[in-house]
Enzyme design. Structure first.
Site, PDB file in Angstrom:
ATOM      1  N   CYS A   7       0.775  -1.001   0.021  1.00  0.00           N
ATOM      2  CA  CYS A   7      -0.074   0.012   0.138  1.00  0.00           C
ATOM      3  C   CYS A   7       0.981   1.374   0.019  1.00  0.00           C
ATOM      4  O   CYS A   7       2.135   1.096  -0.391  1.00  0.00           O
ATOM      5  CB  CYS A   7      -0.953   0.107   1.117  1.00  0.00           C
ATOM      6  SG  CYS A   7      -0.299   0.044   2.809  1.00  0.00           S
ATOM      7  N   THR A   8       0.320   2.366   0.140  1.00  0.00           N
ATOM      8  CA  THR A   8       1.253   3.613   0.142  1.00  0.00           C
ATOM      9  C   THR A   8       2.020   3.704   1.432  1.00  0.00           C
ATOM     10  O   THR A   8       3.367   3.623   1.429  1.00  0.00           O
ATOM     11  CB  THR A   8       0.221   4.655  -0.119  1.00  0.00           C
ATOM     12  OG1 THR A   8      -0.685   4.486  -0.985  1.00  0.00           O
ATOM     13  CG2 THR A   8       0.861   5.995  -0.065  1.00  0.00           C
ATOM     14  N   GLY A   9       1.391   3.890   2.544  1.00  0.00           N
ATOM     15  CA  GLY A   9       2.509   3.864   3.925  1.00  0.00           C
ATOM     16  C   GLY A   9       2.913   2.771   4.656  1.00  0.00           C
ATOM     17  O   GLY A   9       3.748   3.071   5.520  1.00  0.00           O
ATOM     18  N   ASN A  10       2.399   1.544   4.283  1.00  0.00           N
ATOM     19  CA  ASN A  10       2.598   0.625   4.912  1.00  0.00           C
ATOM     20  C   ASN A  10       2.718   0.419   6.808  1.00  0.00           C
ATOM     21  O   ASN A  10       3.527   0.253   7.383  1.00  0.00           O
ATOM     22  CB  ASN A  10       4.146   0.090   4.472  1.00  0.00           C
ATOM     23  CG  ASN A  10       4.467  -1.276   5.083  1.00  0.00           C
ATOM     24  OD1 ASN A  10       5.563  -1.617   5.608  1.00  0.00           O
ATOM     25  ND2 ASN A  10       3.609  -2.372   5.039  1.00  0.00           N
ATOM     26  N   SER A  11       1.628   0.952   6.979  1.00  0.00           N
ATOM     27  CA  SER A  11       1.485   1.374   8.538  1.00  0.00           C
ATOM     28  C   SER A  11       0.074   0.762   8.883  1.00  0.00           C
ATOM     29  O   SER A  11      -0.077   0.673  10.004  1.00  0.00           O
ATOM     30  CB  SER A  11       1.481   2.799   8.785  1.00  0.00           C
ATOM     31  OG  SER A  11       0.525   3.630   8.302  1.00  0.00           O
ATOM     32  N   CYS A  12      -0.742   0.590   7.986  1.00  0.00           N
ATOM     33  CA  CYS A  12      -2.206   0.104   8.597  1.00  0.00           C
ATOM     34  C   CYS A  12      -2.785  -0.851   7.616  1.00  0.00           C
ATOM     35  O   CYS A  12      -2.559  -2.254   8.299  1.00  0.00           O
ATOM     36  CB  CYS A  12      -3.055   1.296   8.644  1.00  0.00           C
ATOM     37  SG  CYS A  12      -4.721   1.284   9.296  1.00  0.00           S
ATOM     38  N   ARG A  13      -3.375  -0.711   6.599  1.00  0.00           N
ATOM     39  CA  ARG A  13      -3.973  -1.979   5.849  1.00  0.00           C
ATOM     40  C   ARG A  13      -3.031  -3.074   5.547  1.00  0.00           C
ATOM     41  O   ARG A  13      -3.391  -4.361   5.819  1.00  0.00           O
ATOM     42  CB  ARG A  13      -4.864  -1.202   4.643  1.00  0.00           C
ATOM     43  CG  ARG A  13      -5.931  -0.498   5.120  1.00  0.00           C
ATOM     44  CD  ARG A  13      -6.228   0.534   3.757  1.00  0.00           C
ATOM     45  NE  ARG A  13      -5.230   1.320   3.446  1.00  0.00           N
ATOM     46  CZ  ARG A  13      -5.149   2.135   2.481  1.00  0.00           C
ATOM     47  NH1 ARG A  13      -6.046   2.345   1.569  1.00  0.00           N
ATOM     48  NH2 ARG A  13      -4.195   2.969   2.246  1.00  0.00           N
ATOM     49  N   SER A  14      -1.952  -2.630   5.013  1.00  0.00           N
ATOM     50  CA  SER A  14      -1.126  -3.741   4.689  1.00  0.00           C
ATOM     51  C   SER A  14      -0.593  -4.600   5.777  1.00  0.00           C
ATOM     52  O   SER A  14      -0.240  -5.679   5.640  1.00  0.00           O
ATOM     53  CB  SER A  14      -0.013  -3.352   3.710  1.00  0.00           C
ATOM     54  OG  SER A  14       0.616  -2.169   4.394  1.00  0.00           O
ATOM     55  N   SER A  32       5.098  -6.752   3.949  1.00  0.00           N
ATOM     56  CA  SER A  32       4.541  -5.898   3.531  1.00  0.00           C
ATOM     57  C   SER A  32       5.310  -4.687   3.289  1.00  0.00           C
ATOM     58  O   SER A  32       6.441  -4.513   4.116  1.00  0.00           O
ATOM     59  CB  SER A  32       3.279  -5.691   4.514  1.00  0.00           C
ATOM     60  OG  SER A  32       3.705  -5.257   5.724  1.00  0.00           O
ATOM     61  N   THR A  60       7.557  -4.158  10.715  1.00  0.00           N
ATOM     62  CA  THR A  60       8.332  -3.078  10.471  1.00  0.00           C
ATOM     63  C   THR A  60       7.570  -2.301   9.064  1.00  0.00           C
ATOM     64  O   THR A  60       7.077  -3.186   8.427  1.00  0.00           O
ATOM     65  CB  THR A  60       9.691  -3.334  10.151  1.00  0.00           C
ATOM     66  OG1 THR A  60       9.883  -4.158   8.999  1.00  0.00           O
ATOM     67  CG2 THR A  60      10.644  -3.706  11.461  1.00  0.00           C
ATOM     68  N   ASP A  62       8.314  -0.845   5.708  1.00  0.00           N
ATOM     69  CA  ASP A  62       9.305  -0.862   5.004  1.00  0.00           C
ATOM     70  C   ASP A  62       9.111  -0.384   3.609  1.00  0.00           C
ATOM     71  O   ASP A  62       7.771  -0.366   3.188  1.00  0.00           O
ATOM     72  CB  ASP A  62       9.488  -2.345   4.703  1.00  0.00           C
ATOM     73  CG  ASP A  62      10.257  -3.252   5.895  1.00  0.00           C
ATOM     74  OD1 ASP A  62      10.861  -2.367   6.587  1.00  0.00           O
ATOM     75  OD2 ASP A  62       9.857  -4.218   6.268  1.00  0.00           O
ATOM     76  N   CYS A  79      -4.726  -0.940  -1.484  1.00  0.00           N
ATOM     77  CA  CYS A  79      -5.150   0.699  -1.437  1.00  0.00           C
ATOM     78  C   CYS A  79      -6.477   0.964  -1.921  1.00  0.00           C
ATOM     79  O   CYS A  79      -7.111  -0.144  -2.410  1.00  0.00           O
ATOM     80  CB  CYS A  79      -4.159   1.577  -2.207  1.00  0.00           C
ATOM     81  SG  CYS A  79      -3.712   0.810  -3.802  1.00  0.00           S
ATOM     82  N   CYS A  86      -2.373   3.566  -6.183  1.00  0.00           N
ATOM     83  CA  CYS A  86      -1.954   2.126  -5.745  1.00  0.00           C
ATOM     84  C   CYS A  86      -0.361   2.075  -6.247  1.00  0.00           C
ATOM     85  O   CYS A  86      -0.148   2.401  -7.286  1.00  0.00           O
ATOM     86  CB  CYS A  86      -2.696   1.130  -6.364  1.00  0.00           C
ATOM     87  SG  CYS A  86      -4.101   0.795  -5.541  1.00  0.00           S
ATOM     88  N   ASP A 103      -8.959   3.360   3.699  1.00  0.00           N
ATOM     89  CA  ASP A 103      -7.747   4.003   4.858  1.00  0.00           C
ATOM     90  C   ASP A 103      -8.489   4.511   5.943  1.00  0.00           C
ATOM     91  O   ASP A 103      -8.715   5.626   5.798  1.00  0.00           O
ATOM     92  CB  ASP A 103      -6.771   4.915   4.260  1.00  0.00           C
ATOM     93  CG  ASP A 103      -5.769   4.820   5.290  1.00  0.00           C
ATOM     94  OD1 ASP A 103      -5.565   4.541   6.206  1.00  0.00           O
ATOM     95  OD2 ASP A 103      -4.462   5.478   4.762  1.00  0.00           O
TER      96      ASP A 103
END
Length: 142
Positions: A7-14, A32, A60, A62, A79, A86, A103
């Site tokens: 995904c974009t930020g790799n902090s939540c959904r992924s 992820s 992490t 990444d 995304c 995406c 998101d």
């Protein structure tokens, strides 16, 4: 079987999808990443996953470049909204899939509504990735 979730930020959904896939079957190698990886996890995502017994706190955040040299069986983008770009993965991939989700970190409103969005998206991710696991991944595991 190797699965990369983007995904974009790799902090939540992924990160939630990553946690679910590993909880379904530890034979899967799951990573992820994000095109604009934030370097940290969304604390609310960690919290709502922990509530159902899945600890993603050691994951992490990444950048996608970290995984470009590897071959992947599946690369899955998660995304969602029309205003979100995406990521494109330019590495070697056997199967590319897109399973989009809103998101929850962009939810606006009361604290109760924002919290409900995290639960809703978490549950949607669980349902979609369990279906993917049962119908496509598990039958092809060796």
């Amino acid at each position: 079987m190797k699965v990369l979730i983007l995904c974009t930020g790799n902090s939540c959904r992924s990160q939630m999808a990553h946690g679910f896939l590993k909880s379904f079957d530890n034979r899967l190698k799951v990573e992820s990443a994000g095109t604009e990886a934030s370097g940290k996890l969304n604390s609310k995502a960690v919290e709502v996953m922990n509530e159902i017994g899945i600890d993603i706190s050691r994951h992490t955040s990444d950048p996608v470049d970290k995984y470009l040299a590897e071959e992947w069986d599946y690369v899955i983008t998660v995304c969602g909204g029309a205003n979100e770009n995406c990521p494109a993965f330019l590495g070697k991939v056997k199967h590319r899939l897109h399973i989009g989700f809103d998101d929850p970190s962009h939810a606006a409103g009361t604290p109760e509504f924002i919290e409900s969005e995290y639960y809703r998206v978490r549950d949607e991710i669980k349902e979609a990735f369990y279906k993917l696991y049962v119908e496509e991944l598990k039958p092809n595991l060796k």
